[in-house]
Design an enzyme around this catalytic site. Structure first.
Site, PDB file in Angstrom:
ATOM      1  N   SER A 138       0.847  -1.195   0.000  1.00  0.00           N
ATOM      2  CA  SER A 138       0.000   0.000   0.000  1.00  0.00           C
ATOM      3  C   SER A 138       0.879   1.240   0.000  1.00  0.00           C
ATOM      4  O   SER A 138       2.024   1.198   0.464  1.00  0.00           O
ATOM      5  CB  SER A 138      -0.890   0.013   1.248  1.00  0.00           C
ATOM      6  OG  SER A 138      -1.523   1.272   1.420  1.00  0.00           O
ATOM      7  N   TYR A 151      -1.628  -1.002  10.444  1.00  0.00           N
ATOM      8  CA  TYR A 151      -1.768  -1.281   9.010  1.00  0.00           C
ATOM      9  C   TYR A 151      -0.552  -0.741   8.266  1.00  0.00           C
ATOM     10  O   TYR A 151       0.059  -1.452   7.452  1.00  0.00           O
ATOM     11  CB  TYR A 151      -3.046  -0.642   8.488  1.00  0.00           C
ATOM     12  CG  TYR A 151      -3.268  -0.835   7.003  1.00  0.00           C
ATOM     13  CD1 TYR A 151      -3.813  -2.014   6.514  1.00  0.00           C
ATOM     14  CD2 TYR A 151      -2.937   0.165   6.084  1.00  0.00           C
ATOM     15  CE1 TYR A 151      -4.017  -2.201   5.146  1.00  0.00           C
ATOM     16  CE2 TYR A 151      -3.138  -0.004   4.727  1.00  0.00           C
ATOM     17  CZ  TYR A 151      -3.680  -1.186   4.267  1.00  0.00           C
ATOM     18  OH  TYR A 151      -3.878  -1.357   2.917  1.00  0.00           O
TER      19      TYR A 151
END
Length: 250
Positions: A138, A151
């Site tokens: 990401s 995350y």
């Protein structure tokens, strides 16, 4: 790379990017092994092309399960040619209600699961001296954004680990691809309650990813505007970044 007639393995295939990639691959003449926890969702996806899609349900955060699933895939279909490690979850948490159990679930799915798959896949790819591995990280790997810190941490660890092993893998003709999307419409982004600029539909993201795999790219990063934005944020002095972000949390 020619993906027609290839065997492609996809984790986290029951929704979001994984499901969209599976549907995009139906435009090619390949076999697709899809993995996720929920068999019912996988079976629904398989209905779109029963002759091309093969379902292997299981929990990728459990090493024993990963070992079992990979063994079943090899027995039924052979060693994959392309592996897309896509499974991922997020957890929004504040320090006031810190819960290590929830955070460890994110680590297990976003990082440990990828290591379990690599442990199974790499020996076969090394022996064959070929293979392509794409793992979905990401653009959130560039900084630790508050409330999504775990995350970001898992994605940063994944991105850095892939960078390291990609160099080692070259001598075996194994190609490693790091996929770094911005915001893509999915179950993860549906839970976010903050502004998500340049949001992209999963179907469009899937087209970009599949095209990038065919071109054997080392990095697949999109959208471009978001890439520029995150790079700018990444070079901000830490104190300046923390100052601006702390104002957002007030």
């Amino acid at each position: 790379m020619e993906i027609n007639e290839k065997l492609i393995l996809i984790t986290g295939a029951s929704s979001g990017i994984g499901e969209a990639i599976t549907k995009e691959l139906l435009n090619y003449n390949c076999k697709i092994a899809i993995i996720a926890r929920t068999k019912e969702k996988l079976d629904l996806i398989r209905q779109k092309s029963p002759e091309s899609i093969f379902v292997f349900p299981g929990d990728v955060s459990d090493k024993t399960e990963v070992d079992r699933i990979y063994s079943e895939i090899k027995s039924a279909l052979g060693v994959p040619d392309v592996v897309i490690l896509n499974a991922g979850i997020s957890s929004k948490s504040r320090i006031e209600n810190f819960n290590s159990t929830d955070l460890l679930k994110v680590i297990d799915t976003n990082l440990s699961a990828n290591l379990f798959w690599l442990e199974n896949i790499l020996p076969d790819f090394i022996k064959r001296k070929s293979g392509f591995i794409a793992a979905v990280s990401s653009m959130a790997d560039n900084k630790a954004y508050s409330l999504s810190s775990i995350y970001c941490a898992t994605k940063a660890a994944l991105t850095n680990y892939l960078e390291g092993i990609s160099i080692e893998a070259k001598k075996y003709n194994i190609k490693i691809c790091t996929v770094r999307p911005g915001f893509v419409k999915s179950a993860i982004t549906d839970k976010n309650d903050f502004q998500m600029p340049f949001m992209m539909e999963a179907s469009k993201a899937a087209k970009i990813i599949v095209k990038g795999i065919i071109k054997e790219k080392r990095y697949i990063e999109f959208p471009f505007v978001m890439l520029l934005l995150t790079r700018l944020i990444g070079i901000l002095p830490n104190r300046l970044f923390e100052y601006f972000y702390s104002r957002k949390l007030r």
